[in-house]
Design a protein around this motif. Structure first.
Motif, PDB file in Angstrom:
ATOM      1  N   ASN A 106      78.671  31.303 -21.401  1.00 18.25           N
ATOM      2  CA  ASN A 106      77.365  31.571 -21.997  1.00 18.25           C
ATOM      3  C   ASN A 106      76.223  30.821 -21.305  1.00 18.25           C
ATOM      4  OD1 ASN A 106      76.412  31.741 -25.540  1.00 18.25           O
ATOM      5  ND2 ASN A 106      75.832  33.009 -23.831  1.00 18.25           N
TER       6      ASN A 106
ATOM      7  N   GLY B   1      72.646  36.503 -32.850  1.00 17.17           N
ATOM      8  CA  GLY B   1      73.884  36.791 -32.121  1.00 17.17           C
ATOM      9  C   GLY B   1      74.584  35.521 -31.668  1.00 17.17           C
ATOM     10  N   TRP B   2      73.801  34.539 -31.189  1.00 18.57           N
ATOM     11  CA  TRP B   2      74.395  33.274 -30.770  1.00 18.57           C
ATOM     12  C   TRP B   2      75.023  32.530 -31.948  1.00 18.57           C
ATOM     13  CZ3 TRP B   2      69.495  31.725 -27.532  1.00 18.57           C
ATOM     14  CH2 TRP B   2      69.553  32.363 -26.280  1.00 18.57           C
TER      15      TRP B   2
ATOM     16  N   GLY C  13      82.212  32.170 -34.652  1.00 16.63           N
ATOM     17  CA  GLY C  13      83.497  32.761 -34.292  1.00 16.63           C
ATOM     18  C   GLY C  13      84.308  31.866 -33.379  1.00 16.63           C
ATOM     19  N   VAL C  14      83.647  31.224 -32.422  1.00 17.40           N
ATOM     20  CA  VAL C  14      84.334  30.316 -31.502  1.00 17.40           C
ATOM     21  C   VAL C  14      84.914  29.130 -32.278  1.00 17.40           C
ATOM     22  CG1 VAL C  14      84.008  28.685 -29.605  1.00 17.40           C
ATOM     23  CG2 VAL C  14      82.999  30.974 -29.485  1.00 17.40           C
TER      24      VAL C  14
ATOM     25  N   ASN D 162      80.529  22.574 -31.102  1.00 17.59           N
ATOM     26  CA  ASN D 162      79.843  23.783 -31.550  1.00 17.59           C
ATOM     27  C   ASN D 162      78.545  23.467 -32.276  1.00 17.59           C
ATOM     28  OD1 ASN D 162      81.461  26.414 -30.994  1.00 17.59           O
ATOM     29  ND2 ASN D 162      83.021  24.913 -31.559  1.00 17.59           N
TER      30      ASN D 162
ATOM     31  N   ASN E 175      76.316  33.813 -34.664  1.00 15.76           N
ATOM     32  CA  ASN E 175      77.575  34.486 -35.004  1.00 15.76           C
ATOM     33  C   ASN E 175      78.665  34.169 -33.987  1.00 15.76           C
ATOM     34  OD1 ASN E 175      76.422  35.697 -37.268  1.00 15.76           O
ATOM     35  ND2 ASN E 175      75.845  37.551 -36.158  1.00 15.76           N
ATOM     36  N   ARG E 176      78.272  34.100 -32.739  1.00 17.09           N
ATOM     37  CA  ARG E 176      79.249  33.800 -31.685  1.00 17.09           C
ATOM     38  C   ARG E 176      79.798  32.388 -31.848  1.00 17.09           C
ATOM     39  NH1 ARG E 176      78.659  35.177 -25.287  1.00 17.09           N
ATOM     40  NH2 ARG E 176      80.501  34.049 -24.532  1.00 17.09           N
TER      41      ARG E 176
ATOM     42  N   ASP F  92      84.080  29.128 -23.537  1.00 21.27           N
ATOM     43  CA  ASP F  92      83.102  30.093 -24.041  1.00 21.27           C
ATOM     44  C   ASP F  92      81.674  29.617 -23.793  1.00 21.27           C
ATOM     45  OD1 ASP F  92      83.001  32.680 -25.918  1.00 21.27           O
ATOM     46  OD2 ASP F  92      81.400  31.317 -26.540  1.00 21.27           O
TER      47      ASP F  92
ATOM     48  N   HIS G 179      82.747  39.020 -27.322  1.00 17.56           N
ATOM     49  CA  HIS G 179      81.303  38.774 -27.367  1.00 17.56           C
ATOM     50  C   HIS G 179      80.588  39.294 -26.119  1.00 17.56           C
ATOM     51  CE1 HIS G 179      81.919  36.196 -30.868  1.00 17.56           C
ATOM     52  NE2 HIS G 179      82.861  35.563 -30.213  1.00 17.56           N
ATOM     53  N   GLU G 180      81.339  39.470 -25.038  1.00 24.67           N
ATOM     54  CA  GLU G 180      80.725  39.829 -23.767  1.00 24.67           C
ATOM     55  C   GLU G 180      81.033  41.268 -23.349  1.00 24.67           C
ATOM     56  OE1 GLU G 180      78.604  38.143 -22.257  1.00 24.67           O
ATOM     57  OE2 GLU G 180      78.896  36.019 -22.674  1.00 24.67           O
TER      58      GLU G 180
END
Length: 231
Positions: A93, A155-156, A162-163, A136, A158-159, A89, A16-17
């Motif tokens: 962030n 984007g956040w 995924g996490v 989450n 989706n992140r 994560d 992600h980064e």
């Protein structure tokens, strides 16, 4: 605990980064692999190195910086597998203190942003999957309250999704530390006896005569029995 899951967690974070960004609405400014120029300047200063453009950061520096600034500050080695990655994560962030506060609220202890034995005990006493899911959910709620949500919200989202997925997978199948096989001890080299390795010395004296006599008697018996013929 999950001290061996840092490498896996870092790889997931860098998904992600990865790359360079300098979005005008991102308060972090110039950022390479999730490391802002300000964070990199501070890291280089504390390491006794001159400042340089964050785009020149190498993997060794990325590894050390993430370990020192985020993983160690959330005590990732003391958190259960899956929970460690989810908190890590979020710390990358939004900062370690924000991530720790989020964890403390999930497990029901004072949210002072300092991860100590009380928080760790509460984490161990709660279902790990429930912690990951609630953490989450709360993280996404926190993001929605930010003024930059319209810009970075997709984007956040989706992140965080995924996490959640990867953290739950880490709970089901924790990272197994490599088996370390201790080397065999070196053989002990004992000094050789004075006569070791030398050929035996032929007998002499009465023993030699006795052996020679036995051999002669056998030959005589053989000839008498078989008439000197080969059999």
């Amino acid at each position: 605990m999950a001290s061996h899951s840092f490498d896996r967690s870092l790889k997931l974070v860098l998904v992600h980064e990865g790359g360079y960004s300098n979005h005008p609405k991102d308060p972090g400014g110039s950022t390479q692999n999730g490391v802002t120029q300000a964070t990199y300047d501070d890291y280089r200063k504390k390491s006794g190195k001159p400042a340089q453009d964050v785009r020149k950061i190498d993997y060794t520096e990325i590894y050390q910086l993430y370990k020192r600034n985020y993983w160690d500050r959330i005590q990732g080695d003391d958190l259960p597998a899956g929970v460690d990655y989810a908190v890590f994560d979020w710390a990358v962030n939004s900062g370690p203190k924000r991530a720790i506060i989020g964890l403390q609220r999930v497990v029901g202890v004072a949210d002072d942003g300092k991860l100590g034995p009380i928080t760790l005990a509460a984490v161990r006493g709660m279902d790990q999957a429930a912690i990951v899911n609630r953490l989450n959910d709360d993280r996404l709620t926190f993001f929605r309250q930010l003024s930059t949500w319209p810009t970075f919200g997709k984007g956040w989202s989706n992140r965080v999704a995924g996490v959640r997925k990867e953290a739950l997978a880490m709970i089901r199948v924790p990272v197994v530390p490599p088996v370390v096989i201790a080397p065999l001890p070196a053989p002990s080299l004992q000094p050789m006896a004075p006569n070791a390795g030398r050929p035996p010395v032929p007998p002499s004296g009465p023993l030699q005569a006795e052996l020679q006599g036995a051999g002669t008697g056998f030959v005589s018996w053989f000839k008498r029995t078989f008439g000197g013929k080969a059999v």
